[in-house]
Design an enzyme around this catalytic site. Sequence first.
Site, PDB file in Angstrom:
ATOM      1  N   GLY A  15      -2.415   7.785  -1.266  1.00  0.00           N
ATOM      2  CA  GLY A  15      -2.691   9.208  -1.325  1.00  0.00           C
ATOM      3  C   GLY A  15      -2.905   9.762  -2.718  1.00  0.00           C
ATOM      4  N   ASP A  16      -2.032   9.433  -3.635  1.00  0.00           N
ATOM      5  CA  ASP A  16      -2.065  10.019  -4.974  1.00  0.00           C
ATOM      6  C   ASP A  16      -2.029   8.959  -6.070  1.00  0.00           C
ATOM      7  OD1 ASP A  16      -2.204  12.772  -4.345  1.00  0.00           O
ATOM      8  OD2 ASP A  16      -0.081  12.764  -3.820  1.00  0.00           O
TER       9      ASP A  16
END
Length: 171
Positions: A15-16
């Site tokens: 995700g990040d």
Amino acid sequence: MKAQDAAYLAGFLDGDGSIHFQLVRQKEYKFGFYIRASMSFTQSTTARAGLEHLQRLVGGGYLRDRGTGMSDLVVTSRPLLITTLTALEPYVVFKRRHVPIALDLLRRIQPRVSAEEFLELARCVDAFATLNYSKSKRIFAADVEQHLRGTGVCAPVTTAVPVQHSDGIPV
């Protein structure tokens, strides 16, 4: 690393996070360039304590505050990258293609390679960049090749057939 920690880190990476290989000019190096491998996790600077927790889970890396309200945990140690990515590999979803190719490339980056081998690694770095969404790549294998030919370190070779990963990305 415990399985639950590896699964959590894999989700964060999906995700990040990001995995990158860069060609970096360094005139003191044998071929005038080196390959920098990195994995980064990004979060708001207000949540920097979470990145510090990830740093402990990974067992290294450094924290960087961008000055934009965002911070990163960046891991550049190749042995630590190999260990971490190996642990995360069973759990990644969005980076499922990235991780095995990154592991292959990390294991191939060795000291004392020939100019031709280094140039092939540079081409693999270019191929890996196509997996990411970055538009900021500035140095390409063609730049390395031009430098090596200009310094007489590398002669033209056109008969080599690059080895490819099962998904078509050169390794």
